[in-house]
Design an enzyme around this catalytic site. Structure first.
Site, PDB file in Angstrom:
ATOM      1  N   GLY A  10     -11.505 -61.386 -49.402  1.00 12.37           N
ATOM      2  CA  GLY A  10     -10.664 -60.228 -49.716  1.00 12.37           C
ATOM      3  C   GLY A  10     -11.511 -58.981 -49.918  1.00 12.37           C
ATOM      4  O   GLY A  10     -12.742 -59.015 -49.796  1.00 12.37           O
ATOM      5  N   GLN A  11     -10.859 -57.879 -50.248  1.00 11.46           N
ATOM      6  CA  GLN A  11     -11.568 -56.595 -50.393  1.00 11.46           C
ATOM      7  C   GLN A  11     -12.695 -56.695 -51.434  1.00 11.46           C
ATOM      8  O   GLN A  11     -13.852 -56.407 -51.158  1.00 11.46           O
ATOM      9  CB  GLN A  11     -10.605 -55.502 -50.871  1.00 11.46           C
ATOM     10  CG  GLN A  11      -9.525 -55.125 -49.902  1.00 11.46           C
ATOM     11  CD  GLN A  11      -8.863 -53.810 -50.310  1.00 11.46           C
ATOM     12  OE1 GLN A  11      -9.267 -52.758 -49.838  1.00 11.46           O
ATOM     13  NE2 GLN A  11      -7.874 -53.876 -51.173  1.00 11.46           N
ATOM     14  N   ASP A  36      -8.320 -73.946 -52.393  1.00 13.59           N
ATOM     15  CA  ASP A  36      -7.021 -73.352 -52.714  1.00 13.59           C
ATOM     16  C   ASP A  36      -6.887 -73.411 -54.235  1.00 13.59           C
ATOM     17  O   ASP A  36      -6.815 -74.496 -54.821  1.00 13.59           O
ATOM     18  CB  ASP A  36      -5.912 -74.156 -52.013  1.00 13.59           C
ATOM     19  CG  ASP A  36      -4.531 -73.579 -52.291  1.00 13.59           C
ATOM     20  OD1 ASP A  36      -4.376 -72.790 -53.248  1.00 13.59           O
ATOM     21  OD2 ASP A  36      -3.599 -73.929 -51.546  1.00 13.59           O
ATOM     22  N   ILE A  37      -6.862 -72.247 -54.875  1.00  5.79           N
ATOM     23  CA  ILE A  37      -6.892 -72.240 -56.347  1.00  5.79           C
ATOM     24  C   ILE A  37      -5.627 -72.816 -56.980  1.00  5.79           C
ATOM     25  O   ILE A  37      -5.624 -73.138 -58.167  1.00  5.79           O
ATOM     26  CB  ILE A  37      -7.168 -70.821 -56.907  1.00  5.79           C
ATOM     27  CG1 ILE A  37      -6.070 -69.827 -56.502  1.00  5.79           C
ATOM     28  CG2 ILE A  37      -8.555 -70.337 -56.499  1.00  5.79           C
ATOM     29  CD1 ILE A  37      -6.132 -68.509 -57.273  1.00  5.79           C
ATOM     30  N   THR A  62      -1.686 -60.312 -53.725  1.00  2.60           N
ATOM     31  CA  THR A  62      -1.773 -58.875 -54.013  1.00  2.60           C
ATOM     32  C   THR A  62      -0.677 -58.046 -53.319  1.00  2.60           C
ATOM     33  O   THR A  62      -0.698 -56.821 -53.431  1.00  2.60           O
ATOM     34  CB  THR A  62      -3.161 -58.321 -53.629  1.00  2.60           C
ATOM     35  OG1 THR A  62      -3.387 -58.611 -52.241  1.00  2.60           O
ATOM     36  CG2 THR A  62      -4.257 -58.924 -54.463  1.00  2.60           C
ATOM     37  N   TYR A 128       4.604 -58.912 -59.520  1.00  2.00           N
ATOM     38  CA  TYR A 128       3.138 -59.020 -59.381  1.00  2.00           C
ATOM     39  C   TYR A 128       2.470 -58.745 -60.745  1.00  2.00           C
ATOM     40  O   TYR A 128       1.629 -59.523 -61.212  1.00  2.00           O
ATOM     41  CB  TYR A 128       2.660 -58.024 -58.316  1.00  2.00           C
ATOM     42  CG  TYR A 128       1.170 -57.754 -58.339  1.00  2.00           C
ATOM     43  CD1 TYR A 128       0.262 -58.658 -57.814  1.00  2.00           C
ATOM     44  CD2 TYR A 128       0.675 -56.567 -58.896  1.00  2.00           C
ATOM     45  CE1 TYR A 128      -1.106 -58.393 -57.841  1.00  2.00           C
ATOM     46  CE2 TYR A 128      -0.689 -56.295 -58.916  1.00  2.00           C
ATOM     47  CZ  TYR A 128      -1.572 -57.212 -58.394  1.00  2.00           C
ATOM     48  OH  TYR A 128      -2.921 -56.952 -58.425  1.00  2.00           O
ATOM     49  N   LYS A 132       0.192 -61.207 -63.107  1.00  2.00           N
ATOM     50  CA  LYS A 132      -1.194 -60.868 -63.456  1.00  2.00           C
ATOM     51  C   LYS A 132      -1.355 -60.879 -64.982  1.00  2.00           C
ATOM     52  O   LYS A 132      -2.378 -61.296 -65.502  1.00  2.00           O
ATOM     53  CB  LYS A 132      -1.588 -59.500 -62.882  1.00  2.00           C
ATOM     54  CG  LYS A 132      -1.694 -59.450 -61.368  1.00  2.00           C
ATOM     55  CD  LYS A 132      -2.783 -60.348 -60.793  1.00  2.00           C
ATOM     56  CE  LYS A 132      -4.175 -59.893 -61.142  1.00  2.00           C
ATOM     57  NZ  LYS A 132      -5.221 -60.732 -60.496  1.00  2.00           N
ATOM     58  N   TRP A 153      -5.654 -49.236 -57.717  1.00  2.70           N
ATOM     59  CA  TRP A 153      -5.740 -48.490 -56.464  1.00  2.70           C
ATOM     60  C   TRP A 153      -7.021 -48.825 -55.688  1.00  2.70           C
ATOM     61  O   TRP A 153      -7.844 -47.956 -55.371  1.00  2.70           O
ATOM     62  CB  TRP A 153      -5.706 -46.992 -56.748  1.00  2.70           C
ATOM     63  CG  TRP A 153      -4.513 -46.471 -57.474  1.00  2.70           C
ATOM     64  CD1 TRP A 153      -3.573 -47.189 -58.159  1.00  2.70           C
ATOM     65  CD2 TRP A 153      -4.113 -45.095 -57.601  1.00  2.70           C
ATOM     66  NE1 TRP A 153      -2.630 -46.344 -58.701  1.00  2.70           N
ATOM     67  CE2 TRP A 153      -2.934 -45.055 -58.372  1.00  2.70           C
ATOM     68  CE3 TRP A 153      -4.659 -43.896 -57.137  1.00  2.70           C
ATOM     69  CZ2 TRP A 153      -2.293 -43.862 -58.680  1.00  2.70           C
ATOM     70  CZ3 TRP A 153      -4.010 -42.714 -57.453  1.00  2.70           C
ATOM     71  CH2 TRP A 153      -2.837 -42.698 -58.213  1.00  2.70           C
TER      72      TRP A 153
HETATM   73  N1  LIG Z   1      -5.548 -54.198 -54.197  1.00  9.66           N
HETATM   74  C1  LIG Z   1      -5.294 -53.440 -55.263  1.00  9.66           C
HETATM   75  O1  LIG Z   1      -4.929 -52.263 -55.147  1.00  9.66           O
HETATM   76  C2  LIG Z   1      -5.510 -53.998 -56.657  1.00  9.66           C
HETATM   77  C3  LIG Z   1      -5.183 -53.193 -57.757  1.00  9.66           C
HETATM   78  C4  LIG Z   1      -5.402 -53.702 -59.049  1.00  9.66           C
HETATM   79  C5  LIG Z   1      -5.918 -54.978 -59.214  1.00  9.66           C
HETATM   80  N2  LIG Z   1      -6.200 -55.732 -58.129  1.00  9.66           N
HETATM   81  C6  LIG Z   1      -6.748 -57.096 -58.337  1.00  9.66           C
HETATM   82  O2  LIG Z   1      -8.065 -57.116 -57.818  1.00  9.66           O
HETATM   83  C7  LIG Z   1      -8.380 -58.433 -57.322  1.00  9.66           C
HETATM   84  C8  LIG Z   1      -8.937 -58.309 -55.921  1.00  9.66           C
HETATM   85  O3  LIG Z   1      -7.970 -57.636 -55.105  1.00  9.66           O
HETATM   86  P1  LIG Z   1      -8.213 -57.388 -53.552  1.00  9.66           P
HETATM   87  O4  LIG Z   1      -7.581 -56.092 -53.213  1.00  9.66           O
HETATM   88  O5  LIG Z   1      -9.643 -57.681 -53.230  1.00  9.66           O
HETATM   89  O6  LIG Z   1      -7.274 -58.561 -52.965  1.00  9.66           O
HETATM   90  P2  LIG Z   1      -7.176 -59.101 -51.448  1.00  9.66           P
HETATM   91  O7  LIG Z   1      -7.953 -58.242 -50.522  1.00  9.66           O
HETATM   92  O8  LIG Z   1      -5.723 -59.330 -51.216  1.00  9.66           O
HETATM   93  O9  LIG Z   1      -7.924 -60.499 -51.575  1.00  9.66           O
HETATM   94  C9  LIG Z   1      -7.377 -61.569 -52.278  1.00  9.66           C
HETATM   95  C10 LIG Z   1      -7.986 -62.831 -51.710  1.00  9.66           C
HETATM   96  O10 LIG Z   1      -7.418 -63.952 -52.412  1.00  9.66           O
HETATM   97  C11 LIG Z   1      -7.213 -64.973 -51.442  1.00  9.66           C
HETATM   98  N3  LIG Z   1      -6.216 -65.944 -51.878  1.00  9.66           N
HETATM   99  C12 LIG Z   1      -4.865 -65.802 -51.869  1.00  9.66           C
HETATM  100  N4  LIG Z   1      -4.282 -66.954 -52.257  1.00  9.66           N
HETATM  101  C13 LIG Z   1      -5.292 -67.839 -52.506  1.00  9.66           C
HETATM  102  C14 LIG Z   1      -5.331 -69.190 -52.924  1.00  9.66           C
HETATM  103  N5  LIG Z   1      -4.210 -69.888 -53.150  1.00  9.66           N
HETATM  104  N6  LIG Z   1      -6.536 -69.788 -53.077  1.00  9.66           N
HETATM  105  C15 LIG Z   1      -7.668 -69.108 -52.839  1.00  9.66           C
HETATM  106  N7  LIG Z   1      -7.706 -67.819 -52.426  1.00  9.66           N
HETATM  107  C16 LIG Z   1      -6.523 -67.189 -52.263  1.00  9.66           C
HETATM  108  C17 LIG Z   1      -6.752 -64.204 -50.215  1.00  9.66           C
HETATM  109  O11 LIG Z   1      -6.877 -65.017 -49.067  1.00  9.66           O
HETATM  110  P3  LIG Z   1      -5.845 -64.792 -47.848  1.00  9.66           P
HETATM  111  O12 LIG Z   1      -6.040 -63.370 -47.400  1.00  9.66           O
HETATM  112  O13 LIG Z   1      -6.283 -65.813 -46.851  1.00  9.66           O
HETATM  113  O14 LIG Z   1      -4.473 -65.031 -48.402  1.00  9.66           O
HETATM  114  C18 LIG Z   1      -7.714 -63.031 -50.210  1.00  9.66           C
HETATM  115  O15 LIG Z   1      -8.914 -63.322 -49.543  1.00  9.66           O
HETATM  116  C19 LIG Z   1      -7.087 -59.223 -57.454  1.00  9.66           C
HETATM  117  O16 LIG Z   1      -7.140 -59.993 -58.628  1.00  9.66           O
HETATM  118  C20 LIG Z   1      -6.003 -58.178 -57.595  1.00  9.66           C
HETATM  119  O17 LIG Z   1      -4.894 -58.662 -58.332  1.00  9.66           O
HETATM  120  C21 LIG Z   1      -6.027 -55.264 -56.849  1.00  9.66           C
END
Ligand SMILES: NC(=O)c1ccc[n+]([C@@H]2O[C@H](COP(=O)([O-])OP(=O)(O)OC[C@H]3O[C@@H](n4cnc5c(N)ncnc54)[C@H](OP(=O)(O)O)[C@@H]3O)[C@@H](O)[C@H]2O)c1
Length: 286
Positions: A10-11, A36-37, A62, A128, A132, A153
């Protein structure tokens, strides 16, 4: 120290793994294909094999709007709550530190006062955010050695984000309506990864807020800066959340995260978001 990173494709997980390796740490990245968590047995087997000292838990569902759909809710709960509980339980068994990444969406503050990391007035407006928040509870009720870092963001190289969406829309729009009453600050995963590693090397456990510095802005301000830096000729029309009206999920107007606890604990804050955006655009070759 040996690190295990969830959501490494992921990002955020991508940058965390990359920077750990660059700083000379052993970093094992996992994603849904190899752990798979939501599967407690798979989590335990991976932890037994890796035996990490620190876990940086970036995996999550997300998709904020998709999380509102009834057919997705059990999956969202499984990933964000049960998955996080599985990781916390495994951290307890292995006596390792855990960093849980959370979100401004656990709050729905009104007014313009920045929210402190130890604020307990949780009131998620969307599913969501609710999951969280339950993930935060699972971590704080299971472990002593935890860091809960709320961010907002997010933008990074891997995956979707607001910058990529704006640039995609600019390909066939000369005007875009963007909300101007949701206020917060963006977070560049490259900058956050450095901070998370710094935090993980300490024993200053607890709750933190971390975004880039540079002041609080609206999505509309962010869009204008994106188009200015990429020299796209798009007129950004400010609208209120109510006028915009399209989203399935409700979002808080006040996403101002107070980050002063970082400095108080000796952690270097992130650079300004304007600088982060410039570097990101350069890095992505946009
Ligand atoms: N994006 C935002 O704007 C934002 C804002 C505030 C907080 N956050 C938090 O920051 C953290 C990182 O966000 P991000 O933007 O990097 O998220 P992301 O790009 O959506 O990455 C999340 C990763 O988790 C993986 N995942 C999903 N279900 C899973 C499972 N069952 N087992 C193992 N892995 C799994 C996804 O894999 P797949 O792609 O294969 O499903 C993806 O690689 C998260 O905790 C999110 O809640 C994000």
């Amino acid at each position: 120290m040996k690190y295990l990173i969830t959501g490494a494709n992921g990002q955020l997980g991508y940058d965390v793994k990359k920077q750990l390796t660059k700083r000379g740490f052993e970093a094992i990245g996992t994603d849904v294909s190899d752990m798979d968590i939501t599967d407690g047995t798979a989590v335990n087997e991976k932890f037994d094999a890796v035996n990490p000292d620190v876990v940086i838990h970036c995996a999550a569902w997300t998709g904020v709007d998709a999380a509102e759909d009834d057919e997705n809710k059990s999956k969202v709960y499984a990933v964000n709550v049960i998955g996080t509980k599985n990781i916390a339980n495994a951290c307890k068994k292995h006596n390792c530190k855990m960093i849980y990444i959370s979100t401004d969406y656990v709050f729905s503050a009104v007014g313009d006062e920045p929210i402190k990391p130890d604020c307990k007035e949780f009131a998620p407006l969307n599913y969501y955010g609710e999951t969280k928040y339950l993930g935060e509870k699972a971590v704080s009720e299971t472990l002593d050695k935890f860091f809960i870092v709320r961010i907002a963001w997010v933008f990074g190289k891997n995956g979707n984000n607001f910058i990529k969406t704006m640039l995609k829309l600019s390909e066939n729009h000369t005007e875009l309506r963007v909300v101007n009453d949701q206020i917060g600050t963006p977070t560049y995963t490259y900058d956050l990864a450095r901070l998370l590693i710094d935090i993980s090397e300490s024993n200053k456990y607890g709750f933190y807020h971390a975004t880039n510095e540079g002041g609080y802005i609206s999505w509309c301000d962010f869009a204008k800066e994106i188009f200015a830096l990429t020299k796209k000729n798009v007129k950004v029309i400010p609208v209120t959340t109510e006028e915009y009206g399209l989203s399935k999920a409700r979002r808080p107007l006040n996403s101002r995260l107070d980050k002063s606890k970082l400095k108080e604990n000796g952690f270097a804050p992130l650079p300004d978001w304007q600088d982060a955006l410039k570097r990101y655009i350069g890095e992505m070759n946009i």
